[in-house]
Motif scaffolding. Structure first.
Motif, PDB file in Angstrom:
ATOM      1  N   PHE A  75       0.342  -0.698  -0.122  1.00  0.00           N
ATOM      2  CA  PHE A  75      -0.005  -0.076  -0.067  1.00  0.00           C
ATOM      3  C   PHE A  75       0.463   1.149   0.212  1.00  0.00           C
ATOM      4  O   PHE A  75       0.911   2.203  -0.658  1.00  0.00           O
ATOM      5  CB  PHE A  75      -1.140   0.220   1.311  1.00  0.00           C
ATOM      6  CG  PHE A  75      -2.008   1.557   1.701  1.00  0.00           C
ATOM      7  CD1 PHE A  75      -2.945   1.770   0.567  1.00  0.00           C
ATOM      8  CD2 PHE A  75      -1.297   2.153   2.583  1.00  0.00           C
ATOM      9  CE1 PHE A  75      -3.373   3.571   1.420  1.00  0.00           C
ATOM     10  CE2 PHE A  75      -1.600   3.869   2.583  1.00  0.00           C
ATOM     11  CZ  PHE A  75      -2.852   4.036   1.437  1.00  0.00           C
ATOM     12  N   ALA A  76       2.132   1.835   1.190  1.00  0.00           N
ATOM     13  CA  ALA A  76       2.998   2.098   1.175  1.00  0.00           C
ATOM     14  C   ALA A  76       3.096   2.723  -0.306  1.00  0.00           C
ATOM     15  O   ALA A  76       3.484   4.244  -1.325  1.00  0.00           O
ATOM     16  CB  ALA A  76       3.894   2.301   2.112  1.00  0.00           C
ATOM     17  N   THR A  77       4.050   1.677  -1.341  1.00  0.00           N
ATOM     18  CA  THR A  77       4.630   2.158  -2.204  1.00  0.00           C
ATOM     19  C   THR A  77       3.773   2.239  -3.432  1.00  0.00           C
ATOM     20  O   THR A  77       3.919   3.539  -4.033  1.00  0.00           O
ATOM     21  CB  THR A  77       5.041   0.030  -2.559  1.00  0.00           C
ATOM     22  OG1 THR A  77       6.103  -0.216  -1.692  1.00  0.00           O
ATOM     23  CG2 THR A  77       6.412   0.506  -3.649  1.00  0.00           C
ATOM     24  N   LEU A  78       2.207   1.645  -2.826  1.00  0.00           N
ATOM     25  CA  LEU A  78       1.329   2.528  -4.624  1.00  0.00           C
ATOM     26  C   LEU A  78       0.994   4.067  -3.885  1.00  0.00           C
ATOM     27  O   LEU A  78       1.214   4.433  -5.239  1.00  0.00           O
ATOM     28  CB  LEU A  78       0.249   1.327  -4.484  1.00  0.00           C
ATOM     29  CG  LEU A  78       0.452  -0.236  -4.976  1.00  0.00           C
ATOM     30  CD1 LEU A  78      -1.026  -1.081  -5.106  1.00  0.00           C
ATOM     31  CD2 LEU A  78       0.773  -0.075  -6.701  1.00  0.00           C
ATOM     32  N   ALA A  79       0.781   4.089  -2.841  1.00  0.00           N
ATOM     33  CA  ALA A  79       0.453   5.033  -2.740  1.00  0.00           C
ATOM     34  C   ALA A  79       1.579   6.270  -3.210  1.00  0.00           C
ATOM     35  O   ALA A  79       1.645   7.354  -3.727  1.00  0.00           O
ATOM     36  CB  ALA A  79       0.108   5.274  -1.195  1.00  0.00           C
ATOM     37  N   GLY A  80       2.586   6.439  -2.975  1.00  0.00           N
ATOM     38  CA  GLY A  80       3.581   7.258  -3.170  1.00  0.00           C
ATOM     39  C   GLY A  80       4.317   7.113  -4.196  1.00  0.00           C
ATOM     40  O   GLY A  80       4.388   8.065  -4.492  1.00  0.00           O
ATOM     41  N   LEU A  81       3.647   5.919  -5.566  1.00  0.00           N
ATOM     42  CA  LEU A  81       4.100   6.064  -7.019  1.00  0.00           C
ATOM     43  C   LEU A  81       3.307   6.982  -7.184  1.00  0.00           C
ATOM     44  O   LEU A  81       3.453   8.299  -7.797  1.00  0.00           O
ATOM     45  CB  LEU A  81       3.833   5.378  -7.392  1.00  0.00           C
ATOM     46  CG  LEU A  81       4.884   3.934  -7.284  1.00  0.00           C
ATOM     47  CD1 LEU A  81       4.268   2.838  -7.841  1.00  0.00           C
ATOM     48  CD2 LEU A  81       5.951   4.334  -8.743  1.00  0.00           C
ATOM     49  N   TYR A  82       1.532   7.049  -6.675  1.00  0.00           N
ATOM     50  CA  TYR A  82       0.908   8.196  -6.838  1.00  0.00           C
ATOM     51  C   TYR A  82       1.527   9.562  -6.778  1.00  0.00           C
ATOM     52  O   TYR A  82       0.705  10.028  -7.095  1.00  0.00           O
ATOM     53  CB  TYR A  82      -0.628   7.869  -6.988  1.00  0.00           C
ATOM     54  CG  TYR A  82      -1.776   8.788  -6.707  1.00  0.00           C
ATOM     55  CD1 TYR A  82      -2.630   8.877  -8.416  1.00  0.00           C
ATOM     56  CD2 TYR A  82      -2.351   9.385  -5.926  1.00  0.00           C
ATOM     57  CE1 TYR A  82      -3.231   9.469  -8.491  1.00  0.00           C
ATOM     58  CE2 TYR A  82      -3.255  11.279  -5.979  1.00  0.00           C
ATOM     59  CZ  TYR A  82      -3.204  10.823  -7.779  1.00  0.00           C
ATOM     60  OH  TYR A  82      -4.086  11.507  -7.500  1.00  0.00           O
ATOM     61  N   LEU A  83       1.350   9.484  -5.534  1.00  0.00           N
ATOM     62  CA  LEU A  83       1.762  11.157  -4.824  1.00  0.00           C
ATOM     63  C   LEU A  83       2.718  11.275  -5.395  1.00  0.00           C
ATOM     64  O   LEU A  83       3.100  12.984  -5.292  1.00  0.00           O
ATOM     65  CB  LEU A  83       1.870  10.730  -3.024  1.00  0.00           C
ATOM     66  CG  LEU A  83       0.921  10.543  -2.204  1.00  0.00           C
ATOM     67  CD1 LEU A  83       0.802   9.971  -1.386  1.00  0.00           C
ATOM     68  CD2 LEU A  83      -0.220  11.527  -2.473  1.00  0.00           C
ATOM     69  N   GLN A  84       4.018  10.595  -5.846  1.00  0.00           N
ATOM     70  CA  GLN A  84       5.104  11.189  -6.447  1.00  0.00           C
ATOM     71  C   GLN A  84       4.797  12.839  -7.608  1.00  0.00           C
ATOM     72  O   GLN A  84       5.360  13.429  -8.360  1.00  0.00           O
ATOM     73  CB  GLN A  84       5.678  10.175  -6.729  1.00  0.00           C
ATOM     74  CG  GLN A  84       7.619  10.481  -7.767  1.00  0.00           C
ATOM     75  CD  GLN A  84       8.086  11.346  -6.179  1.00  0.00           C
ATOM     76  OE1 GLN A  84       7.857  11.033  -5.331  1.00  0.00           O
ATOM     77  NE2 GLN A  84       9.071  12.968  -6.821  1.00  0.00           N
ATOM     78  N   ALA A  85       4.090  11.747  -8.208  1.00  0.00           N
ATOM     79  CA  ALA A  85       3.132  12.845  -9.653  1.00  0.00           C
ATOM     80  C   ALA A  85       2.519  14.095  -9.544  1.00  0.00           C
ATOM     81  O   ALA A  85       3.024  15.319  -9.645  1.00  0.00           O
ATOM     82  CB  ALA A  85       2.123  12.293 -10.513  1.00  0.00           C
ATOM     83  N   PRO A  86       1.659  14.472  -8.380  1.00  0.00           N
ATOM     84  CA  PRO A  86       1.001  15.630  -7.779  1.00  0.00           C
ATOM     85  C   PRO A  86       2.278  16.303  -7.386  1.00  0.00           C
ATOM     86  O   PRO A  86       2.472  17.390  -7.873  1.00  0.00           O
ATOM     87  CB  PRO A  86       0.059  15.233  -6.974  1.00  0.00           C
ATOM     88  CG  PRO A  86       0.325  14.315  -6.673  1.00  0.00           C
ATOM     89  CD  PRO A  86       0.192  13.365  -7.459  1.00  0.00           C
ATOM     90  N   TYR A  87       3.238  15.797  -6.442  1.00  0.00           N
ATOM     91  CA  TYR A  87       3.843  16.482  -6.042  1.00  0.00           C
ATOM     92  C   TYR A  87       5.336  16.616  -6.981  1.00  0.00           C
ATOM     93  O   TYR A  87       5.767  18.209  -6.316  1.00  0.00           O
ATOM     94  CB  TYR A  87       4.901  14.893  -4.912  1.00  0.00           C
ATOM     95  CG  TYR A  87       6.252  15.952  -4.041  1.00  0.00           C
ATOM     96  CD1 TYR A  87       5.880  16.480  -3.088  1.00  0.00           C
ATOM     97  CD2 TYR A  87       7.234  14.922  -4.157  1.00  0.00           C
ATOM     98  CE1 TYR A  87       6.738  17.041  -2.162  1.00  0.00           C
ATOM     99  CE2 TYR A  87       8.198  15.245  -3.293  1.00  0.00           C
ATOM    100  CZ  TYR A  87       8.262  16.549  -2.968  1.00  0.00           C
ATOM    101  OH  TYR A  87       9.255  16.846  -1.683  1.00  0.00           O
ATOM    102  N   THR A  88       5.897  16.439  -8.001  1.00  0.00           N
ATOM    103  CA  THR A  88       6.462  16.086  -8.804  1.00  0.00           C
ATOM    104  C   THR A  88       5.992  17.493  -9.665  1.00  0.00           C
ATOM    105  O   THR A  88       7.166  18.747  -9.898  1.00  0.00           O
ATOM    106  CB  THR A  88       6.577  15.792  -9.716  1.00  0.00           C
ATOM    107  OG1 THR A  88       7.781  14.484  -9.138  1.00  0.00           O
ATOM    108  CG2 THR A  88       7.896  15.759 -11.128  1.00  0.00           C
ATOM    109  N   THR A  89       5.026  17.477 -10.259  1.00  0.00           N
ATOM    110  CA  THR A  89       4.294  18.540 -10.692  1.00  0.00           C
ATOM    111  C   THR A  89       3.669  20.067  -9.959  1.00  0.00           C
ATOM    112  O   THR A  89       3.475  20.434 -10.924  1.00  0.00           O
ATOM    113  CB  THR A  89       3.672  17.942 -12.042  1.00  0.00           C
ATOM    114  OG1 THR A  89       2.178  17.320 -11.376  1.00  0.00           O
ATOM    115  CG2 THR A  89       3.694  17.013 -12.685  1.00  0.00           C
ATOM    116  N   GLY A  90       3.551  19.530  -9.032  1.00  0.00           N
ATOM    117  CA  GLY A  90       2.717  20.543  -8.170  1.00  0.00           C
ATOM    118  C   GLY A  90       1.204  20.631  -8.540  1.00  0.00           C
ATOM    119  O   GLY A  90       0.787  22.110  -8.207  1.00  0.00           O
TER     120      GLY A  90
END
Length: 551
Positions: free
Chosen positions: A200-215
């Motif tokens: 769960f943490a890995t999948l959540a991290g993958l998704y959250l990285q997208a808005p984190y990256t683009t702002g």
């Protein structure tokens, strides 16, 4: 009497771990966003400078290699329109942004968003002017990260750490210390819970990285953004981790029922070693001055913590409650040696990692990362005192029974879980080394730059670093129309009237027809008067004076 094999009882350690970790994370996480893990060291043209002619490109130099974020890098001209041209390029740690031909005179706004080597976004912006300053262009500049996303990423990392502990501790104890007569159902539940939490943490991290990256907002990421994340170093590391989880889930099944063999254990150990590397490869160690060393010691640090905390959890939840005196007499001395080895590995790896990430003793107390790290070290010391008391209890033969030992270990585990929360906070905090470089980079940008005009010429003056001591002076001469102007003779003096310092002549050497450079020592703070006299022919000569604040 409480049934220690019941699901209700078995859920208590898990709930306690999650609750304490979340509490520590939310309470101790730095209050201000700390997301820029690469330092912008300098720009060309310098931030805030006035240049006589528009450059062909704008250069940004960072402290580590960066990756540009699509459509988040732009230059806005004095007319409020895009002035950048072509696709920004990166060569290592240097980002280049092309500027359109026939750039208008006035102030330009450069906004950027790049991804540092440790997968954290670095947003920002600065201005420079061509010819003379004008009103700063107004445009939306994404220069921050949604703190909700930032906090969710940190929480996901802590959940992943908790899951890792729930896997490593039960697997290790079941493989080597578990009495044959005891039921394995409780530890099995912990292991499968751990697998679920890490996944769960890995999948959540993958998704959250997208808005984190683009702002963008929490639900504003596009499929293209997710694709970019999957193709990044962090995305690859997370995908490898998920693959390792799937393979480990197959290999661990025989062990959980007591039917595994040596080959199963060796394969499981290899998969675990590969998986352990995915954590540092997606974090700060990947961007350290010595990535191979940082990745290796961080993986050892993580492994030591997982063995120590996972073993403590098994002691508190099962062995100290279910095993009889004879079994504990055989188990505890072995565990004591394991714990000593795990803690020694954790401490040694932590010291090496800390030295790399902190850099200097001063950064340890002047940066958020350093201060949080000090708190973490203090809590680890307290936990180690508990470990020493437990070891002493074991060495004395545990004559007073397991109950006092269980209390000591429970306190030790509770403190260690708070340390886990701090670790999650540190993963989202700029390393002290990088924070110090950022401060230094900002200081380097604060050079004096001005354009002085006469009827004969325009003189671009740059003084670096505009501080007490030796200063480098660059002079560029142009015609009033902005063309390079050949200069026959250059003269320069420096004075500080407020301190009674009379003009002192310093040497300026001609480098090209319109460019000269020299060095002047300014011994005290104040508004220094630097006077420059340029002779452009046998009869044409004019002087200008720059008032330079020296700090």
């Amino acid at each position: 009497m409480t049934d220690v094999t019941s699901p209700r009882f078995l859920a208590r350690p898990v709930r306690a771990l999650l609750a304490l970790a979340a509490f520590a994370l939310l309470v101790l996480l730095p209050g201000s966003p700390a997301y820029a893990h690469a330092a912008l060291l300098r720009t060309n043209p310098p931030a805030g400078s006035v240049v006589p002619q528009a450059p062909a490109e704008v250069q940004l130099t960072f402290s580590e290699p960066v990756t540009p974020v699509t459509d988040k890098i732009r230059i806005i001209g004095p007319d409020g329109k895009r002035a950048d041209e072509g696709t920004p390029t990166v060569n290592g740690n240097v980002l280049r942004i092309g500027l359109r031909d026939k750039a208008l005179p006035g102030t330009y706004l450069v906004s950027f968003r790049v991804i540092s080597a440790d997968s954290h976004p670095v947003p920002g912006g600065f201005t420079f002017s061509v010819g003379a300053p004008s009103a700063t262009p107004t445009t939306e500049v994404v220069d921050e990260v949604d703190t909700t996303i930032q906090t969710l990423i940190a929480i996901a990392k802590v959940i992943g750490y908790v899951g890792l502990i729930l896997i490593v501790g039960p697997v290790l104890v079941l493989a080597l210390l578990w009495p044959a007569r005891l039921d394995r159902r409780g530890p099995r539940r912990l292991v499968w819970t751990g697998f679920g939490l890490v996944a769960f943490a890995t999948l959540a991290g993958l998704y959250l990285q997208a808005p984190y990256t683009t702002g963008s907002s929490l639900f504003g990421a596009t499929t293209g953004d997710l694709g970019d994340v999957l193709g990044s170093q962090l995305g690859i590391a997370f995908l490898v981790r998920l693959a390792c989880l799937a393979v480990a889930a197959i290999l661990v099944r025989p062990l959980l029922v007591g039917r595994d063999g040596p080959v199963d254990r060796v394969l499981l150990l290899i998969v675990a070693g590969i998986a352990a590397l995915t954590w540092p490869l997606a974090g700060h160690p990947a961007a350290s001055p010595v990535p191979p060393v940082s990745v290796a010691v961080d993986a050892l640090h993580l492994a030591g913590a997982a063995v120590w905390l996972g073993g403590l959890l098994m002691l508190v939840a099962y062995l100290l409650r279910q095993a009889d005196a004879r079994e504990l007499g055989a188990i505890l001395p072995i565990w004591s040696r394991w714990a000593a080895l795990a803690v020694s590995t954790l401490l040694l790896a932590g010291v090496v990692s800390g030295l790399i990430q902190v850099g200097t003793p001063l950064a340890l107390v002047q940066t958020t990362y350093g201060r949080v790290l000090l708190v973490k070290v203090g809590l680890v010391v307290i936990a180690l005192v508990g470990a020493w008391l437990a070891r002493r209890h074991v060495a004395n033969g545990a004559a007073d029974g397991p109950k006092p030992l269980r209390k000591v270990v429970a306190v030790e585990l509770s403190i260690a879980v708070v340390v886990l929360g701090l670790t999650g906070a540190l993963t989202q905090t700029t390393p002290a080394r990088t924070a110090a470089e950022t401060t230094q980079g900002v200081a380097q940008q604060q050079l004096y730059s001005a354009t002085l005009t006469t009827s004969l010429y325009r003189l671009q003056v740059e003084i670096d670093p505009a501080k007490v001591g030796d200063n480098l002076v660059h002079l560029y001469a142009y015609t009033p129309a902005g063309d390079p102007l050949p200069v026959v003779e250059w003269k320069a003096t420096a004075a500080l009237p407020s301190a009674g310092i009379e003009p002192i002549t310093f040497t300026v050497l001609k480098l090209t027809d319109n460019h000269a450079s020299g060095q002047v020592s300014l011994p005290t703070k104040g508004d220094w008067q630097l006077k420059f006299t340029l002779r452009t022919s046998d009869i044409d000569q004019a002087s200008v004076t720059a008032t330079v604040p020296i700090s």
